[in-house]
Each structure stands twice: as structure tokens, then as C-alpha cells.
Design an enzyme around this catalytic site. Structure first.
Site, mmCIF file in Angstrom:
data_model
loop_
_atom_site.group_PDB
_atom_site.id
_atom_site.type_symbol
_atom_site.label_atom_id
_atom_site.label_comp_id
_atom_site.label_asym_id
_atom_site.label_seq_id
_atom_site.Cartn_x
_atom_site.Cartn_y
_atom_site.Cartn_z
ATOM 1 N N LYS A 1 43.494 55.517 50.182
ATOM 2 C CA LYS A 1 42.109 55.055 50.263
ATOM 3 C C LYS A 1 41.213 56.278 50.340
ATOM 4 O O LYS A 1 40.995 56.823 51.433
ATOM 5 C CB LYS A 1 41.931 54.176 51.512
ATOM 6 C CG LYS A 1 40.508 53.649 51.708
ATOM 7 C CD LYS A 1 40.205 52.420 50.884
ATOM 8 C CE LYS A 1 38.802 51.896 51.213
ATOM 9 N NZ LYS A 1 38.455 50.616 50.592
ATOM 10 N N GLY B 1 39.313 41.494 48.665
ATOM 11 C CA GLY B 1 40.751 41.487 48.922
ATOM 12 C C GLY B 1 41.499 42.678 48.343
ATOM 13 O O GLY B 1 42.704 42.625 48.162
HETATM 14 N N1 LIG Z 1 44.328 35.981 50.216
HETATM 15 C C1 LIG Z 1 43.734 36.093 51.432
HETATM 16 N N2 LIG Z 1 43.932 35.139 52.371
HETATM 17 C C2 LIG Z 1 43.344 35.216 53.595
HETATM 18 N N3 LIG Z 1 42.532 36.231 53.973
HETATM 19 C C3 LIG Z 1 42.287 37.208 53.056
HETATM 20 C C4 LIG Z 1 42.875 37.198 51.763
HETATM 21 N N4 LIG Z 1 42.455 38.312 51.088
HETATM 22 C C5 LIG Z 1 41.646 38.978 51.928
HETATM 23 N N5 LIG Z 1 41.546 38.334 53.115
HETATM 24 C C6 LIG Z 1 40.735 38.750 54.280
HETATM 25 O O1 LIG Z 1 39.406 38.949 53.793
HETATM 26 C C7 LIG Z 1 38.830 40.155 54.356
HETATM 27 C C8 LIG Z 1 38.485 41.116 53.208
HETATM 28 O O2 LIG Z 1 39.688 41.485 52.557
HETATM 29 P P1 LIG Z 1 39.932 43.038 52.219
HETATM 30 O O3 LIG Z 1 39.660 43.893 53.402
HETATM 31 O O4 LIG Z 1 41.281 43.131 51.578
HETATM 32 O O5 LIG Z 1 38.764 43.269 51.143
HETATM 33 P P2 LIG Z 1 38.420 44.629 50.407
HETATM 34 O O6 LIG Z 1 38.023 44.282 49.015
HETATM 35 O O7 LIG Z 1 39.565 45.576 50.570
HETATM 36 O O8 LIG Z 1 37.151 45.166 51.201
HETATM 37 P P3 LIG Z 1 36.565 46.696 51.220
HETATM 38 O O9 LIG Z 1 35.596 46.759 50.090
HETATM 39 O O10 LIG Z 1 35.919 46.788 52.570
HETATM 40 O O11 LIG Z 1 37.726 47.642 51.077
HETATM 41 C C9 LIG Z 1 39.873 40.722 55.296
HETATM 42 O O12 LIG Z 1 39.598 40.260 56.617
HETATM 43 C C10 LIG Z 1 41.179 40.096 54.839
HETATM 44 O O13 LIG Z 1 42.071 39.921 55.929
HETATM 45 MG MG LIG Z 2 39.663 47.409 51.500
#
Ligand SMILES: Nc1ncnc2c1ncn2[C@@H]1O[C@H](COP(=O)(O)OP(=O)(O)OP(=O)(O)O)[C@@H](O)[C@H]1O
Ligand SMILES: [Mg+2]
Ligand SMILES: C[C@H](N)[C@H](N)CCCCCC(=O)O
Length: 227
Positions: free
Chosen positions: A37, A14
Site C-alpha cells: 500500500k 473494497g
Molecule cells: N464484500 C464485503 N463484505 C462486507 N464488508 C466489506 C466487503 N468489502 C469491503 N467491506 C468493508 O467495507 C469497508 C471498505 O472496504 P475497504 O477498506 O476494502 O475499501 P477500500 O476501497 O480499500 O478503501 P480505501 O480507499 O480507504 O483503501 C471496510 O470496512 C470493509 O471491511
Molecule cells: Mg483500502
């Protein structure tokens, strides 16, 4: 000026969600914010258009016009570790290029939120090995750590914090993301905060992405530490 990293215990925890919500919270206080990013991997397609999820999220939910080129640096098609995604395109990530961009943007914006790629020990290149953690350390910026709330997060979160502490990287606080209000999750949060005494915020698991528009982190100890 407030510039920091949003790092995570893993990919998909997330970080982009949290970066977007933090961006909107600072924008609410009329701060000029850049979500940045430095390395993104995994190109997506929509109606034959290619796009990257992270920087597209920033632009979709920003309350200010963002300069797309300022939000990104290295972008690779393969949804893989940055070192490998770059290798597949016969490219090589140069940390000094990213550091230069961070220094440049830190002068141009009041708030710069740098989102990591995956977790801390994700290689940006292999010969010699250079992790995202090394880039965070070289940037001399502090961090916000994003973690999950369910089973496994106690270990992952404490390990990530140990890696940050061992490298003398400041941690402003923790965001527990995806909370579904179970007793187990609450116990996980309680244990981690008791052991670390860090500021924190809890973000619920949202029914749909657009619900993040209703979220701000103002009423949290993490915001007190950041603003
Ligand atoms: N609190 C939340 N409620 C619902 N869906 C969420 C929530 N947080 C994240 N997601 C969903 O989970 C997935 C992963 O979230 P996100 O892309 O923010 O992760 P990340 O850590 O940024 O990943 P990466 O390492 O690829 O950058 C996405 O599809 C996002 O929409
Ligand atoms: Mg991300
Ligand atoms: C593709 C994914 N969404 C991220 N951009 C990159 C995640 C790299 C993880 C590397 C690893 O820990 O094995």
C-alpha cells in the site's frame, strides 16, 4: 512473476478486501506475495495503539509472515486525499520513491499486489497535479479494478475503465464487490461485462470480515487471467 495494481472506482469500494483475498489465493499456490500500500491515509486507534486499516488487514489475514515495512511507504494521519493528508504533515509524496520501491519489491517477490488510495483521480500532490492514475501508468503495471454492484456502478465502472484505457493501462479484470444477489445488481454486472468483455469475479457482501477466510477467487475468469 505477477505484479499488478488493485485500483477502485472510489474509496471504500473494497480494494483492501480484494487485495487481501487475492493475496490469500496466491499464497494458497505457495507464491511469495507482497501486498503493498504505497500511500495510506487515516490512522485509527485501538487501546491507545495507532494503526492503519489496510496494511493491518494484510497482516491479519496473510498465510505468510509479512515484513511490515515492505507493505507500506507513505502513511498520513488525516483520513483525506493523499495530497492534503501529506500537506497537513508538511510532507510531500514523491512518486519516484514509490516507483523505486515497486521496482525493488518486484525483484524480491513472486507476486506484488499494489493497492491504490481511493479512486484513480486522487491527487498524490497538487503543484504540479499528479494523480494516482499517473503513478499507475509510470509503474507500467497492469490493474484489477474493484467496483461496487449497486446503483451507480455502471457509470463509475465504465468511466474508470475509460481512464485506464485512455492511458494504455492494461486491465486484467473487474471485481464486483459486495454483491447482495439482487436482480438490479446482476443486471449491472451483466451490462458491464457485455460492454467490456473483461474477466471478472464477484465477491458477496460478507456478514463479518472474518468470513473472507473462506473466500478464494480460483473459480473465476479473473483468476484465469491472473495466475
Ligand atoms: N464484500 C464485503 N463484505 C462486507 N464488508 C466489506 C466487503 N468489502 C469491503 N467491506 C468493508 O467495507 C469497508 C471498505 O472496504 P475497504 O477498506 O476494502 O475499501 P477500500 O476501497 O480499500 O478503501 P480505501 O480507499 O480507504 O483503501 C471496510 O470496512 C470493509 O471491511
Ligand atoms: Mg483500502
Ligand atoms: C481516507 C480514505 N480511506 C482513503 N485512504 C483516501 C481517499 C481519498 C479520496 C479523495 C477523493 O476522491 O476525494
Amino acid at each position: 512473476m505477477q505484479h499488478f495494481w488493485v485500483v477502485g472506482t472510489d474509496t471504500d469500494v473494497g480494494k483492501t478486501f480484494v487485495t487481501t483475498i487475492l493475496m490469500r489465493t496466491f499464497q494458497k499456490f505457495n507464491k511469495q506475495v507482497l501486498p503493498f500500500k504505497p500511500v495510506q491515509t487515516g490512522v485509527l486507534t485501538s487501546d491507545n495503539d495507532l494503526y492503519y486499516y489496510d496494511t493491518t488487514m494484510y497482516e491479519r489475514y496473510s498465510q505468510q509472515t509479512l515484513l511490515t515495512n515492505d507493505t507500506m511507504c507513505y502513511c498520513y494521519k488525516a483520513p483525506a486525499s493523499p495530497h492534503y493528508a501529506a500537506q497537513l504533515e508538511n510532507d510531500h509524496i514523491k512518486p519516484e520513491v514509490i516507483i523505486e520501491r515497486i521496482q525493488q519489491h518486484s525483484q524480491q517477490y513472486e507476486v506484488m499486489i499494489c493497492e491504490g488510495a481511493g479512486g484513480l483521480y486522487v491527487p498524490l500532490h497538487r503543484q504540479p497535479i499528479y494523480y494516482l492514475l499517473d503513478l499507475v501508468k509510470a509503474s507500467q503495471l497492469a490493474t484489477v479494478l474493484v467496483t461496487k454492484t449497486g446503483l451507480g456502478t455502471i457509470n463509475h465502472t465504465l468511466l474508470a475503465l475509460q481512464a485506464l484505457n485512455n492511458n494504455n493501462i492494461t486491465v486484467f479484470g473487474i471485481v464486483f464487490n459486495g454483491f447482495e444477489n439482487t436482480q438490479l445488481e446482476q443486471e449491472n454486472i451483466d451490462v458491464i461485462i457485455a460492454q467490456t468483455q473483461l474477466p471478472f469475479a464477484v465477491i458477496p457482501k460478507l456478514a463479518k470480515e472474518q468470513d473472507l477466510e473462506n473466500l478464494t477467487l480460483e473459480q473465476t475468469t479473473l483468476w484465469e487471467a491472473l495466475r
